[in-house]
Structures are given as structure tokens and as C-alpha cells.
Design a protein around this motif. Structure first.
Motif, mmCIF file in Angstrom:
data_model
loop_
_atom_site.group_PDB
_atom_site.id
_atom_site.type_symbol
_atom_site.label_atom_id
_atom_site.label_comp_id
_atom_site.label_asym_id
_atom_site.label_seq_id
_atom_site.Cartn_x
_atom_site.Cartn_y
_atom_site.Cartn_z
ATOM 1 N N UNK A 164 79.418 22.326 17.911
ATOM 2 C CA UNK A 164 80.460 21.720 17.490
ATOM 3 C C UNK A 164 80.819 20.452 18.371
ATOM 4 N N UNK A 165 81.471 19.556 17.908
ATOM 5 C CA UNK A 165 81.920 18.470 18.628
ATOM 6 C C UNK A 165 83.413 18.375 18.686
ATOM 7 N N UNK A 166 84.016 17.794 19.728
ATOM 8 C CA UNK A 166 85.458 17.423 19.747
ATOM 9 C C UNK A 166 85.309 15.912 19.763
ATOM 10 N N UNK A 167 85.712 15.321 19.083
ATOM 11 C CA UNK A 167 85.895 13.767 18.683
ATOM 12 C C UNK A 167 87.171 13.401 18.358
ATOM 13 N N UNK A 223 87.659 15.978 25.092
ATOM 14 C CA UNK A 223 87.444 15.289 23.852
ATOM 15 C C UNK A 223 85.920 14.595 24.083
ATOM 16 N N UNK A 224 85.295 13.949 22.877
ATOM 17 C CA UNK A 224 83.982 13.389 22.993
ATOM 18 C C UNK A 224 82.910 14.382 23.744
ATOM 19 N N UNK A 225 83.046 15.757 23.361
ATOM 20 C CA UNK A 225 82.261 16.398 24.028
ATOM 21 C C UNK A 225 81.470 17.342 22.768
ATOM 22 N N UNK A 226 80.337 17.673 23.063
ATOM 23 C CA UNK A 226 79.618 18.684 22.268
ATOM 24 C C UNK A 226 79.625 20.185 22.937
ATOM 25 N N UNK A 227 79.804 20.952 22.177
ATOM 26 C CA UNK A 227 79.777 22.442 22.592
ATOM 27 C C UNK A 227 78.538 23.254 21.944
ATOM 28 N N UNK A 228 77.684 23.850 22.486
ATOM 29 C CA UNK A 228 76.608 24.784 22.128
ATOM 30 C C UNK A 228 76.766 26.075 22.616
ATOM 31 N N UNK A 229 77.026 27.078 21.666
ATOM 32 C CA UNK A 229 77.734 28.448 21.960
ATOM 33 C C UNK A 229 76.810 29.397 21.460
ATOM 34 N N UNK A 230 76.437 30.594 22.108
ATOM 35 C CA UNK A 230 76.166 31.804 21.564
ATOM 36 C C UNK A 230 76.745 32.708 22.457
ATOM 37 N N UNK A 231 76.609 33.939 22.226
ATOM 38 C CA UNK A 231 77.322 35.061 23.060
ATOM 39 C C UNK A 231 76.426 35.018 24.231
#
Lengths: 255, 255, 255, 255
Positions: free
Chosen positions: D196-199, D230-238
Motif C-alpha cells: 500500500x502507498x500513502x500519498x 505520507x509519501x511512503x510504501x508499506x509492505x505487510x505480512x503477518x
């Protein structure tokens, strides 16, 4: 005029009953074989009900649009498995609204219900019959349609704890007396049994030791399909199917 | 496959063209006579366009539901008068979405457009043709359907100020070359004239000194209806109807 | 909770009343000022009714979707002119269905009607009151909602030829006795006059010699808007507006 | 502007994520907290996607109507369990159609995608970017909306087998360059991970050893929610969440 079916047996997907058979409800929605009493297609909405927990309450998916145009239903139908399903495609009688609330199945608790046919002279012909229902039942009629009233009459009997077979027979006989010439194919399930009437319209049963299917029209070429004679009630469970003639009180009196 | 019609003449109500004729679009939506290439009903949406101010921009009423189930359209159609009308009922090609944005008429300014047919091999067959359009035209395609692309191609020619007859002939020929075997009955009006192609599908014209009507099927038993021969263009105005053979460039070259 | 308005005066377009004013129903649908009793938006359908022929029957355009998302309404509203209009945007009470048949205006002949509010304890609280209606009226209730019942009660009085002001006052008083604490802003027009109640909800009137406008909230900053005091009836025609206190029988008895 | 969420973890019902939380998407549909850039409600459609078979293709349920008015979704959401879910409620940008084909999630195979935001200057600003896509991708754009184009750009990268994180970062940077000031919160899942991105818009993560939830707004008061800068990418897994700054090429060059 509508088309409907009910199934009880080993868990199947809704798609196996409704979408995949060569002459399933999807096919019957645009190419029905037998549309007695008018209509050419069943494109005024559709619905399917099933049981996420055996013995528990029923769920529904319904829409006011043709079954073939629904973009969510195929995915859902392919992944929804249940040991009992009741589904219907609708052909609205002229003058009755096309709205999701008028689409079968009608439901309460574990009951699922559908009506294939038409009540002659509605609403005036059945005002007297409706007057016997609690006013709250009339205020909460799902839609201003004959089928919604038929459901309210059936539901009233079920709420009283009466036997479903007696309820269907009595409602059919009462409606016939009030509105002669009506087509009254009623279809009811509680997830374990199926009760259905053939009254002025086609109805077929395919029964086995493990499953039973009751439908307006055979959905495949299985040789096990049996047509239900007109003016008869079917009570069906896996392993047991019985058929009974329905007599209106007037006939009973003459007999 | 769809069904459509366009009218230019003295002001009439939309209902006089669409709802009231014995075999108008309402009737054709559930009982079409000639559904070449598949489909049995035209129940995947409908639309009508007309001109509130002669010479001005067109207006539209459209829906993704069958025309017969719409609860607002009859009232509107009975009270909407216009000197030009283009209306259509839709039968979606399998795989294309049933959504209001896919329902004809397509519109821009005074232009109203409808496509009755199917583009073979869509979308791959016409990717080359589409590549000739501005990217913005593709980004704003009304819907991901063959008919929306056909409209984009036609609109591109009209925006360039080209003659509508030339535009329809060229788009038809280009599509036939890119996607042989397509059915390409195009219908266009600007409120004063009607341009239409018969290409793989039925088309009829009823012309008089004061009015002209072009339709997929005659909407009544008027003896004035003339069938348009296949692979022909019709240019129609009150008092003047001309028909021209359409040749693809390949044919021209061979000739 | 809904928002509604009624206009009588020189012909205007529906858009001039509903879409174009800074705080018209379109704006009130997503940014209402005063939503007493719950709800934040009016996005559960909308409708507009008007008169194509002065003195004749009313027409309606209705939808179950938010007014702002309708793709046909803006065009229609801009080109539909009428000397009287009644329009409403709906916020469904929890538990009541979102369906086009539940959207105001309700209509019969030249009458257009809308209810802004809620009937407390529905349906049980008003079963006694409903029992006084003909059974056929209950069978053909537009939808299983409190507002549809309020309309059936009002319509029953109008069908009997009673004065509209008396009908609204009596229905309001009867509902208040049966279901105390209800919000009962009723709005009625026959194309020449407007009758409305303020009962538990906001209501304003803007009256002139030639036109009159009655609305849940002022749609503009015109200084002529007057708030109707709670528990009052307004009877409005161009040139004449009268306001009357409504008393329930109980109050009358105490007095 | 929309609101969306994605979950990966032990199987839950769709209702536990969307309908039951105090500030779940249902609540956010009519009472969002943070609607930067306009809009007051998210009532222009909704959708949910999930995985009937872990590792298999995703399914969707979508509608063009407000989530709160849907009569089938609550039943389905309560009985649909999945180890991964992506859901969204839509607020259409002015000028873009309200139609089911424009509702997220967009889908292909095991991918589910949603865009919360707006592309400035659409469609002209991004015509150059779109020109880099195969024409067939443009012809089959789900709907003529900025979000559908963003999905087509993301899908193009995924089809090429590129890393999802790289795809989201690149698409975000390319869109920002082409359409400065855009709001570009992208959300993607394959049923195992969430990207996900926050932008230009709010985004929060709630991560644990067994599950991870990424959402426009925290759906409950769990203290584990962390706002994504802001202006960051999240890479998420359990068990694993990483956050990375996104830089446009221009910034990289200046640095």
C-alpha cells in the motif's frame, strides 16, 4: 410467471443447481419451455436462498435485475455450498412493481418460499382472505404483489406451528376459492424437506435416496424426473417423496 | 444484438415511437422477430435521446434494466415531445458488462448514436484501429464494449467535421477489414437527418414528405416500410431518402 | 429523515428548484443542515413529481439511488418545466428497505405527497389505525414503510373528498396519539395549492404574490423565508399563506 | 475519495472487517473522519474481494449503491470467511460515472486492488502515461475513471512479473510526475501480502504476528494502529511490516 427450484441433499454449490445445468434457472430465465399464462422470459429479478449452518436460519441473495446480467452472482454461486437451496427467477405480472423486495425467495428464520403463478383479480379478489391476517403482517408485506401476500398467508400458518403440508394445501384451496383460475405453484423448504404444489403450472421432481430436487422444469436430461400431476401437493425428502391430491372445500363437500 | 430506431419529423412523443406501436422497441425488447447472431431478448438496458431545443444539444434517458421494468420511463415518454428521437434496447454480448454507461444512445452535442451488432474478435481484432484514436478518447470510452469503441471511432470523424455519411461508411469498412464477419448496423442522427448502415443485420425505413423513421424492425403494419439491403448506407431526411452500397477498400481494389 | 419541497407558481424547471439552488435538495442530500432524529445524509433514493398539463394528473421520476449519482436526472430536470413541483430526497429509517417504491413522492391522480420523519414503534404502534383502512389499501401499500402507510391514510381521506387541510391535521393527530414522539412533516400538493405540517421537524415557507415554496430547509438566502412553528399546518397558494396550530384530541380535551 | 482496507491473517468473516467494527467501512461510508480533498460520504458504490481457496483466484461482490442500503451484502458478509480480504467504499470524483464497473476492488487472478484518491487533470494529464499501455488494456479499462487507469498501470507491471512493491512505487512516481498534486493511496493484495502507498491521504496499519490490517482509517480503538507517513510504501505480512519512503525521479535527481 417465474421459475423456481428447491434442493435438499449432500452439499452442492448454488451454481451447480442454478447456473451450470443445461436447462437450469439461468437458461430458463431467457429460454423457458413452458410459460403458461403469459410472459416470455423471467428477467424481472431473481434470488437464491441457502443455509450456512445446517438447521440454522436461511440466507438470501436477491436482485431486481435479470440473473444473467448480475456481475457478483456467478462468483458467489460457485463458492457457496449448502445442503439445501431454494432459487427463483421472476417474471413480474403486469402492474406489479419490479423491485428487489418482490423477488423470491421470501424468508423467515429457516423457511424459504417462492410462488410461481398469478392470483386472479388481485388485490380485490383476496381482500377477504387478507383480512384474516394480523394488520402488522399486511403493513410489512414484502411488496405490493400477489406472491408477497401468498407468502404472508403461508407464513401465518407456519408461525402458528402448523404442518407445512397442511399450510400449503389450505392456502392453495383458500386462494382458489377466493380467486378461481389462479396459478398457484408454491414452493417451501426448511432446509431438510421440500413442500410444493402444482396448481395450474408445471412442476417436476427428481428424487433419490440421498437428495431431492423439485423444479418448474427439469434442469437436465436425467431420466429420474417425474412430472407432478396438476392440483397435487408434493412432500419430498431424500429417500421419501409423496404426492397428494389437493381438494378445495367445495369439491370435498360435493364428494 | 440490440434493436434501435431514429425518427425525424413533426414533434411526437417518445412513447408514440417506443412504447405505443404494436411492435415498438418495448415489444421488441421481449419479442424481437429477427435476432441474427444470437440472443433472444433485449433486456440489458435501454435508452432514448431527444432534442428539447431544435438545433440544440441532445438529451438522454438511459438505464441498465429492461425497458419494461422501468417505473419512470412511461410517464416521461408520454410527455416528452421532440422533432427527433433515437432510442435503443440492448442485448449485451456475452462477456461485456451490463451497466448504464454501455447503453445507447451514445451522445455528444447534437449527435446521438447507436450500434446494433457485434465486433468479431473484440478487443484484439480492433486494437490496431483503436490505436489511431487519441489516447484520451480511449481513456474516456463510455464502457469496455465494442459498441462504445464504434462510437469513439464515429465521434472522431464527426469531431473532425467530416460528412456523417462518409464517417459511417469508413468506420464500417475499417471495422469489417479488422474484424471480418462483424455485424455493424450503425445509426446516427443530429436531430435533422438520419444516417444508418445495414451490415449483417436487418434495417427498415419508412419515409414520407414530412417525416422519416429508420428502425431495426418495422414498428407497425404501415405499407410504406422498405427494407434496406445488406451492406448499404441510408441517408434519410423528411422528403429525401437515398441508399448507397458500402464497399470495403479490399472490394474496391478488386473491382 | 428525508428532505422535501413543494412549489406552485409560474412554470420553472425542476432543476431550478432541486439542482441549481445553493442549498437545494441536491446539496441537502449530502450536506443537510438539520437532521433531527438521526441520519447524516439523504442518499437512499429521491423523486420529483410535476404536472405536464396544468390541472391534470401528476408525473413522477424516482430512483433508489442517491440523487447525485443519477445520470439521467440532470438532463430531465433542466428541461422539465411545470407550474407545480414536489420533490424529495430520502434517508431510510433503519430496518426499512431502500427500494424505488419507497421513494417519495407518492402519487394518485393530481395528488403528490411526501413524509419527512418517522413513525415511532412502527408497525405495531399503528396497527389499530391501519385497521381502519380498506384491506386493499394495505395490500397495495407502495412499500413496507411508515411513510407509505402515512400516504395511505392521507389518500384515504382525499379519496373521500375531504378537505386536504382537515386530512393532514387529522392524520397527524391520529398518528401522534397512536405513536407519540413521531416526526410527522407531511407535504401535499394538487398542483394548485400546498398543504404541509411541521411536527417534530423543520419547515420553512417562502411566499409571494405569484408563487409559493414550502421546504424542509430554505434553499437560498432569500430574506422572505419564514420558519413554520412546530405543530402547525401551513396552507399555501400564491398570494395566500395561512398557518394553523394542530391540536391532538387529547389536548383539545384538556383545553 | 473512497475508503479501503486489506487484511491478511487467520480466516475472518467479511462482516468482522467491514460491518461490525465501530468505525469499519460501513461507518466510514456515512461518517468518515478524514476526507481530504473533498467529499463528505462514500456512497457511490462499494465492493469486497476475498479468497475461497487460499492461494487461488479472488472473488468479488460489488455494487453501485451505498453499502448501507444493500439487502444481500450483510448476510453474505457474515457467512463469508477468508484469510485475506480487500474492501472499499467509493466516493466518485465529480464527472466520473457511478456504475458498478467503477467500484473497487479491481481484480485479476489472485490480485485485488483499490485506489483512494484522485488523479489531477485526468484524463489529459495521464494520456502520455496511458499511451505506454497495450491498446487492448485501454479498450478493456473497467470504467472511464482515473482509478481504473491506475489499476491498468499496476496490472501491467504485475503481468510482467515485477515485484509488487516496485510496481506500486513506480506507478505512484509516474503518476505524480504526470499529474502533480494527485492523491494516490494504492492498495494491493495477493491473499498473502499487502502492499500500500500513502500519498496525499491517510493510511494506518495494525500488525501482529498472525495478521495484518491496512486501512484508510483505524476501524477500532486498538492501540496497535500506526499511521503510515505520507509519501511512503508499506509492505505487510503477518509478522513483518516494512515502510519505505517513495521518491519521484525528480527528487532523486535533486538529491
Amino acid at each position: 410467471m417465474c421459475r423456481h427450484l428447491a434442493y435438499v441433499g449432500p452439499p452442492v454449490t448454488v451454481a451447480e443447481l442454478v447456473l451450470e445445468p443445461k436447462h437450469g434457472l439461468l437458461h430458463q430465465s431467457y429460454a423457458p419451455i413452458d410459460m403458461r399464462g403469459g410472459g416470455t422470459v423471467n428477467a424481472d429479478g431473481f434470488g437464491a436462498g441457502w443455509y450456512p449452518h445446517p438447521g440454522g436460519a436461511a440466507l438470501r441473495y436477491r436482485s431486481a435485475a435479470p440473473i444473467w446480467s448480475d456481475q457478483s452472482f456467478p462468483d458467489l454461486a460457485r463458492t457457496t455450498r449448502s445442503a439445501a437451496v431454494l432459487a427463483a427467477v421472476r417474471s413480474a405480472t403486469t402492474g406489479m412493481p419490479v423491485t428487489v423486495t418482490a423477488a423470491a425467495p421470501f424468508a423467515e428464520g429457516r423457511w424459504l418460499f417462492s410462488h410461481n403463478g398469478v392470483v386472479r383479480g388481485w388485490p380485490h379478489s383476496v381482500a377477504g382472505l387478507a383480512a384474516g391476517l394480523p394488520v402488522v403482517d399486511l403493513l410489512t408485506l414484502d411488496a405490493p404483489t400477489d406472491s408477497a401476500l401468498v407468502w404472508a398467508l403461508v407464513r401465518h400458518g407456519l408461525r402458528a406451528g402448523r404442518d407445512p403440508a397442511d399450510v400449503l394445501v389450505d392456502v392453495t384451496a383458500e386462494l382458489e376459492r377466493a380467486a378461481p383460475g389462479s396459478r398457484l405453484n408454491l414452493l417451501l423448504t426448511d432446509g431438510a424437506g421440500v413442500w410444493a404444489t402444482a396448481w395450474g403450472h408445471a412442476l417436476s421432481v427428481r428424487a433419490g435416496d440421498e437428495s431431492v430436487l423439485v423444479a418448474s422444469e427439469p434442469i437436465d436430461h436425467d431420466p429420474g424426473w417425474q412430472e407432478v400431476p396438476d392440483r397435487h401437493l408434493v412432500v419430498a425428502r431424500p429417500g421419501t417423496v409423496t404426492t397428494h391430491a389437493i381438494r378445495t372445500t367445495d369439491e370435498t363437500r360435493t364428494a
